[in-house]
Structure formats: structure tokens, C-alpha cells
Design an enzyme around this catalytic site. Structure first.
Site, PDB file in Angstrom:
ATOM      1  N   TYR A   1       0.945  -1.163  -0.186  1.00 30.30           N
ATOM      2  CA  TYR A   1       0.003   0.130  -0.132  1.00 30.30           C
ATOM      3  C   TYR A   1       1.122   1.188   0.108  1.00 30.30           C
ATOM      4  O   TYR A   1       0.833   1.995   0.816  1.00 30.30           O
ATOM      5  CB  TYR A   1      -1.034   0.105   1.096  1.00 30.30           C
ATOM      6  CG  TYR A   1      -2.361   0.604   1.028  1.00 30.30           C
ATOM      7  CD1 TYR A   1      -3.088   0.049  -0.068  1.00 30.30           C
ATOM      8  CD2 TYR A   1      -2.618   2.143   1.291  1.00 30.30           C
ATOM      9  CE1 TYR A   1      -4.326   0.915  -0.508  1.00 30.30           C
ATOM     10  CE2 TYR A   1      -3.576   2.689   1.059  1.00 30.30           C
ATOM     11  CZ  TYR A   1      -4.491   2.109  -0.037  1.00 30.30           C
ATOM     12  OH  TYR A   1      -5.639   2.899  -0.382  1.00 30.30           O
TER      13      TYR A   1
ATOM     14  N   HIS B   1       7.585   5.259   0.963  1.00 29.22           N
ATOM     15  CA  HIS B   1       8.314   4.114   0.545  1.00 29.22           C
ATOM     16  C   HIS B   1       9.161   4.721  -0.901  1.00 29.22           C
ATOM     17  O   HIS B   1      10.186   4.025  -0.962  1.00 29.22           O
ATOM     18  CB  HIS B   1       7.166   3.163   0.008  1.00 29.22           C
ATOM     19  CG  HIS B   1       6.394   2.582   1.261  1.00 29.22           C
ATOM     20  ND1 HIS B   1       4.873   2.884   1.357  1.00 29.22           N
ATOM     21  CD2 HIS B   1       6.740   1.691   2.151  1.00 29.22           C
ATOM     22  CE1 HIS B   1       4.569   2.219   2.189  1.00 29.22           C
ATOM     23  NE2 HIS B   1       5.473   1.668   2.876  1.00 29.22           N
TER      24      HIS B   1
ATOM     25  N   GLY C   1      12.725   3.756   7.146  1.00 31.33           N
ATOM     26  CA  GLY C   1      12.463   4.979   7.203  1.00 31.33           C
ATOM     27  C   GLY C   1      12.360   5.373   8.786  1.00 31.33           C
ATOM     28  O   GLY C   1      12.539   4.732   9.501  1.00 31.33           O
TER      29      GLY C   1
ATOM     30  N   LYS D   1      10.528   7.142  10.151  1.00 38.11           N
ATOM     31  CA  LYS D   1       9.117   7.093  10.647  1.00 38.11           C
ATOM     32  C   LYS D   1       8.916   6.107  11.504  1.00 38.11           C
ATOM     33  O   LYS D   1       8.382   6.457  12.673  1.00 38.11           O
ATOM     34  CB  LYS D   1       8.245   7.109   9.503  1.00 38.11           C
ATOM     35  CG  LYS D   1       6.989   6.424   9.652  1.00 38.11           C
ATOM     36  CD  LYS D   1       5.886   7.474  10.081  1.00 38.11           C
ATOM     37  CE  LYS D   1       4.713   7.281  10.451  1.00 38.11           C
ATOM     38  NZ  LYS D   1       4.141   5.751  10.355  1.00 38.11           N
TER      39      LYS D   1
ATOM     40  N   VAL E   1       8.859  11.506   5.507  1.00 38.56           N
ATOM     41  CA  VAL E   1       8.234  12.123   4.504  1.00 38.56           C
ATOM     42  C   VAL E   1       6.881  12.224   4.644  1.00 38.56           C
ATOM     43  O   VAL E   1       6.119  11.523   5.333  1.00 38.56           O
ATOM     44  CB  VAL E   1       8.028  11.179   3.034  1.00 38.56           C
ATOM     45  CG1 VAL E   1       7.201  12.085   1.933  1.00 38.56           C
ATOM     46  CG2 VAL E   1       9.278  10.972   2.479  1.00 38.56           C
TER      47      VAL E   1
HETATM   48  P1  AMP Z   1       5.878  -0.224   5.926  1.00 37.91           P
HETATM   49  O1  AMP Z   1       5.287  -0.696   4.478  1.00 37.91           O
HETATM   50  O2  AMP Z   1       4.977   0.709   6.434  1.00 37.91           O
HETATM   51  O3  AMP Z   1       6.184  -1.313   6.818  1.00 37.91           O
HETATM   52  O4  AMP Z   1       7.154   0.663   5.928  1.00 37.91           O
HETATM   53  C1  AMP Z   1       8.276   0.350   4.958  1.00 37.91           C
HETATM   54  C2  AMP Z   1       9.244   1.141   5.152  1.00 37.91           C
HETATM   55  O5  AMP Z   1       8.793   2.347   4.759  1.00 37.91           O
HETATM   56  C3  AMP Z   1       9.697   1.184   6.663  1.00 37.91           C
HETATM   57  O6  AMP Z   1      10.971   1.600   6.749  1.00 37.91           O
HETATM   58  C4  AMP Z   1       9.352   2.594   6.955  1.00 37.91           C
HETATM   59  O7  AMP Z   1       9.843   3.289   8.005  1.00 37.91           O
HETATM   60  C5  AMP Z   1       9.348   3.301   5.896  1.00 37.91           C
HETATM   61  N1  AMP Z   1       8.298   4.410   5.663  1.00 37.91           N
HETATM   62  C6  AMP Z   1       6.931   4.306   6.000  1.00 37.91           C
HETATM   63  N2  AMP Z   1       6.313   5.697   5.981  1.00 37.91           N
HETATM   64  C7  AMP Z   1       7.270   6.492   5.791  1.00 37.91           C
HETATM   65  C8  AMP Z   1       7.639   7.978   5.709  1.00 37.91           C
HETATM   66  N3  AMP Z   1       6.134   8.839   5.828  1.00 37.91           N
HETATM   67  N4  AMP Z   1       8.503   8.509   5.483  1.00 37.91           N
HETATM   68  C9  AMP Z   1       9.742   7.822   5.300  1.00 37.91           C
HETATM   69  N5  AMP Z   1       9.850   6.390   5.514  1.00 37.91           N
HETATM   70  C10 AMP Z   1       8.570   5.986   5.619  1.00 37.91           C
END
Ligand code: AMP
Length: 280
Positions: free
Chosen positions: A32, A37, A147, A149, A176
């Protein structure tokens, strides 16, 4: 872009690239996808010969009462976004391919996982470190991108890589945000219109903290109190935690230490639990 479903097939492909002397950049995700990402992917494209992305909603990092079943998914849209970014391989395994019926091996990081997200979600990080370890073994990256985040996740993964001598460089990337400051997250999809407006309180409280610290305030209790006030001015949000910790040990700080301070919070906006943070 090629899509690979089987771990052993992904492993063979990764081994081939390594044998050819090519560098692999890897971004693990739960899909998603959004601009957060994509920022990780863009950096990986710059740094490496080939880029692998995984999409896997990892059941072992969700507690039974959490949102595993309703976690948002849109693989067609994700595929289009990844193709547009020039990603070379998407690793998209099934749960059965990742966890056999006889699965019984877990990786745990001790102290760092007991606070913050780990205190609210006690089984979460064991799932994260286990799956990330598996994904590293499958995709054999030179560099992996995470991230800020998910600040604690990044810190925990770095610890695991150092402790277990895993041969990968971990790159932390900036948060971001949407135009109004809300940190991008797949879970923002759960918010209705009113909740979306109130969700801005996380960012506003961090801005307040930054303003206080820029004005010389060092006392973390005072900073936390002001952050709480910002959030409580909104009608929907309920604070799970606001914490100020050392970036290296994750121990709670009494005083802000420039260069070693993580301000982080988790807030329920309606039923949706959002996190955000600021690295000082
Ligand atoms: P997720 O799909 O939520 O598991 O995130 C996958 C990767 O994307 C992880 O390393 C998160 O920290 C990074 N990520 C998610 N949201 C953000 C964001 N807003 N800014 C930067 N990196 C992000």
C-alpha cells in the site's frame, strides 16, 4: 519489473547478482505504497546496481487484537508504482512460503524492544526482527533502507545487524510528510474526514517541542507537558505515549541532549493508532 513469489527463487537471483559483482539495494515494505516508501526506493536506485523491494504483510508482528486482516492492500497499484520507479525485482511471498507449519525460530533484540512501541506492542519487534532477518537472507542486500518514521524499528534493526554480524549496511531515511505535516503512512487510509484533520496533532505537538528546544528548554517533562496540551486541544485523539529517549540506548532522558534525543509519540485518532517522531 519481475515479481518473485518463492524465497528460494529470490535467493538464487540474489546470489547471481552478488556473484556478478553487482550491488543490491533492498527495501522491505508491507505494501500500500506511498511517497515515504518511494523516497527509500529512489535513494536505493541512486546507490545500487539493482533494487529489490519486498511486499509482505508479516503476521508475526501483529498482535491478535491488531489490524492484520484489514491492513490496506492494493498490489496492482503497488506494482505500477514500483515499475514506474524502475525497481528490478518485487519479492511478494505468501505467508505459507515464509512460515512453514513447522516454523519455530525467532530473533529477538532485548532491551531496546521493551520501551516505546515495544511497551505498547510487546510481541511486535520479535516479528519484525525475525522477518527482516529472513528477508536479508533471501535478498542478500548490500544496503537496506528503512524510514525514520519507524524510529525504534530502525534503531533495533541496526542493533541486530551489528550484534549478529549481518553483512548489510542499514540506511535511515527522513520522514516524508503530507502538505500539512502528517507523516505519510499506509494506515492514514483508515482515517475519516474529521479524524484526518485531527491527525495533524502529532506533527503540531512535535513542532511545539522543537520550538521549545530551539528556545533553550532542556527539561523533558516540560516539553512532554506542552506536547500533551497541544494534542488535548483536539477532540478525537487519545495519547498512548509521549516519550523522550536517548537515540542510542532508548533510555528515558531528563534533559534534552542535542544529537542523542528521540521525541516520539503514539496517538489513537479514533480507532487508528498513529506514530510520529522527531530526531534532535
Ligand atoms: P511499512 O510498509 O509501513 O512497513 O514501511 C516500509 C518502510 O517504509 C519502513 O522502513 C518505514 O519506516 C518506511 N516508511 C513508512 N512511512 C514513511 C514515511 N512517511 N517516510 C519515510 N519512510 C517511511
Amino acid at each position: 519489473m519481475r515479481i518473485v513469489y518463492e524465497p528460494c527463487q529470490m535467493q538464487k537471483i540474489a546470489s547471481k547478482y552478488r556473484a556478478w559483482g553487482k550491488t543490491i539495494g533492498f527495501i522491505p515494505t508491507m505494501g500500500y505504497l506511498h511517497e515515504g516508501h518511494i523516497s527509500l526506493i529512489k535513494q536505493a536506485k541512486k546507490d545500487n546496481d539493482v533494487v529489490f523491494v519486498s511486499i509482505f504483510v508479516n503476521p508475526t508482528q501483529f498482535a491478535p487484537n491488531e489490524d492484520l486482516d484489514k491492513y490496506p492492500r492494493d498490489i496492482k497499484r503497488d506494482e505500477e508504482m514500483l515499475t514506474k520507479e524502475g525497481v528490478d525485482f518485487l519479492f511478494y511471498p505468501t505467508v505459507e512460503n515464509m512460515y512453514s507449519d513447522n516454523f519455530q525460530t525467532y530473533v529477538t533484540v532485548d532491551n531496546l524492544t521493551k520501551v516505546l512501541e515495544g511497551a505498547s506492542r510487546p510481541t511486535h519487534f520479535r516479528g519484525v526482527t525475525t522477518v527482516v532477518n529472513k528477508l536479508f537472507n533471501i535478498t542478500k542486500p548490500n544496503k537496506a533502507y528503512f524510514g525514520k518514521k519507524d524510529a525504534q524499528q530502525l534503531i533495533v534493526i541496526k542493533r541486530m545487524v551489528e550484534d549478529l554480524n549481518i553483512d548489510v549496511e542499514i540506511i535511515g531515511m527522513p520522514i516524508v510528510r503530507e502538505k500539512d505535516g502528517l507523516a505519510m503512512s499506509s494506515r492514514n487510509k483508515y482515517l475519516n474526514e474529521k479524524e484526518r484533520k485531527d491527525a495533524i496533532c502529532l506533527y503540531k505537538s512535535l513542532q511545539k517541542a522543537k520550538e521549545l528546544i530551539d528556545n533553550g528548554i532542556k527539561d523533558t517533562q516540560a516539553v512532554k507537558k506542552e506536547m500533551e496540551n497541544v494534542i488535548n486541544a483536539y477532540s478525537i485523539p487519545k495519547i498512548d505515549y509521549i516519550n523522550i529517549n536517548s537515540l542510542t540506548t532508548l533510555k528515558e532522558l531528563e534533559e534534552i541532549k542535542k544529537g542523542d534525543t528521540l521525541i516520539s509519540l503514539a496517538v489513537f485518532v479514533g480507532k487508528t493508532r498513529l506514530i510520529d517522531n522527531l530526531w534532535i
